[in-house]
Motif scaffolding. Structure first.
Motif, PDB file in Angstrom:
ATOM      1  N   GLN A  40       5.413  -4.266   4.949  1.00  0.00           N
ATOM      2  CA  GLN A  40       4.927  -4.713   6.061  1.00  0.00           C
ATOM      3  C   GLN A  40       5.046  -3.080   7.072  1.00  0.00           C
ATOM      4  OE1 GLN A  40       3.381  -7.006   7.713  1.00  0.00           O
ATOM      5  NE2 GLN A  40       3.069  -5.484   9.692  1.00  0.00           N
ATOM      6  N   ALA A  41       6.176  -2.414   6.812  1.00  0.00           N
ATOM      7  CA  ALA A  41       6.381  -0.971   7.212  1.00  0.00           C
ATOM      8  C   ALA A  41       5.314  -0.119   6.839  1.00  0.00           C
ATOM      9  CB  ALA A  41       7.499  -0.460   7.043  1.00  0.00           C
ATOM     10  N   VAL A  42       5.157  -0.105   5.545  1.00  0.00           N
ATOM     11  CA  VAL A  42       4.181   0.540   4.889  1.00  0.00           C
ATOM     12  C   VAL A  42       2.536   0.350   5.599  1.00  0.00           C
ATOM     13  CG1 VAL A  42       2.784   1.196   2.731  1.00  0.00           C
ATOM     14  CG2 VAL A  42       5.143   0.714   2.738  1.00  0.00           C
ATOM     15  N   THR A  43       2.129  -0.936   5.777  1.00  0.00           N
ATOM     16  CA  THR A  43       1.098  -1.379   6.451  1.00  0.00           C
ATOM     17  C   THR A  43       0.901  -0.835   7.821  1.00  0.00           C
ATOM     18  OG1 THR A  43       0.933  -3.335   5.006  1.00  0.00           O
ATOM     19  CG2 THR A  43      -0.491  -3.263   7.004  1.00  0.00           C
ATOM     20  N   THR A  44       1.959  -1.086   8.374  1.00  0.00           N
ATOM     21  CA  THR A  44       1.927  -0.559   9.728  1.00  0.00           C
ATOM     22  C   THR A  44       1.555   0.774   9.774  1.00  0.00           C
ATOM     23  OG1 THR A  44       3.323  -2.068  10.698  1.00  0.00           O
ATOM     24  CG2 THR A  44       3.528  -0.281  11.971  1.00  0.00           C
ATOM     25  N   VAL A  45       2.479   1.873   9.030  1.00  0.00           N
ATOM     26  CA  VAL A  45       2.488   2.944   9.077  1.00  0.00           C
ATOM     27  C   VAL A  45       0.876   3.672   8.623  1.00  0.00           C
ATOM     28  CG1 VAL A  45       2.856   5.264   7.861  1.00  0.00           C
ATOM     29  CG2 VAL A  45       4.546   3.699   8.639  1.00  0.00           C
ATOM     30  N   LYS A  46       0.437   2.815   7.562  1.00  0.00           N
ATOM     31  CA  LYS A  46      -0.885   3.254   6.938  1.00  0.00           C
ATOM     32  C   LYS A  46      -2.008   2.848   8.017  1.00  0.00           C
ATOM     33  CE  LYS A  46       0.142   5.440   4.645  1.00  0.00           C
ATOM     34  NZ  LYS A  46      -0.396   6.906   4.178  1.00  0.00           N
TER      35      LYS A  46
END
Length: 152
Positions: free
Chosen positions: A34-40
């Motif tokens: 979820q954090a990776v998705t938010t950053v990307k």
């Protein structure tokens, strides 16, 4: 005016790229998908800050560099085409692709290969922009130490 714009725009550009890189590395190493998705997902929105900053730094640097000579200026000029090409050909397309893949939840081998390429290319641009900043600071110190031509 270019003397004021150039260091500010260059610093904004460098800090923006550094924040993209650190957020990516942090989310990949210590956070979940979820954090990776938010950053990307958010990185491409940062282009609205990054691209004008790079254009302002490049344009003002070009204008300032016309009147200056020396090895530091030459080094800065030689780095700029690589910085620009790296951003246009690798970093921007990678960021857009990774944003699309992350939003689709497609964390496959292709995602991680492109992510690795993006991190390497980003580190290269951070390094080159940092070197340009270092050389710019050296040039500023040299100009500040010169005696005033008016004799005052």
């Amino acid at each position: 005016m270019s003397k004021a714009i150039h260091p500010i725009a260059g610093t904004v550009a460098l800090m923006t790229i550094l924040s993209f890189w650190l957020a990516t590395a942090w989310s990949e190493a210590f956070a979940g998908e979820q954090a990776v998705t938010t950053v990307k997902t958010l990185v491409p929105y940062g282009f609205f800050v990054l691209i004008p900053a790079l254009m302002a730094a490049g344009g003002s640097g070009f204008r300032l560099g016309k009147r200056m000579r020396g090895p530091l200026i030459d080094a800065k000029k030689k780095r700029m085409p690589f910085i620009a090409a790296n951003g246009i050909l690798i970093l921007i397309p990678s960021a857009l692709y990774l944003s699309f893949k992350a939003q689709a939840g497609a964390f496959d081998m292709e995602f991680y290969v492109i992510q690795a390429i993006e991190l390497i290319a980003g580190a290269a641009n951070i390094t080159l922009l940092s070197l340009n900043m270092r050389d710019g600071l050296r040039l500023s110190r040299r100009r500040a130490r010169r005696p005033d031509a008016s004799g005052a």
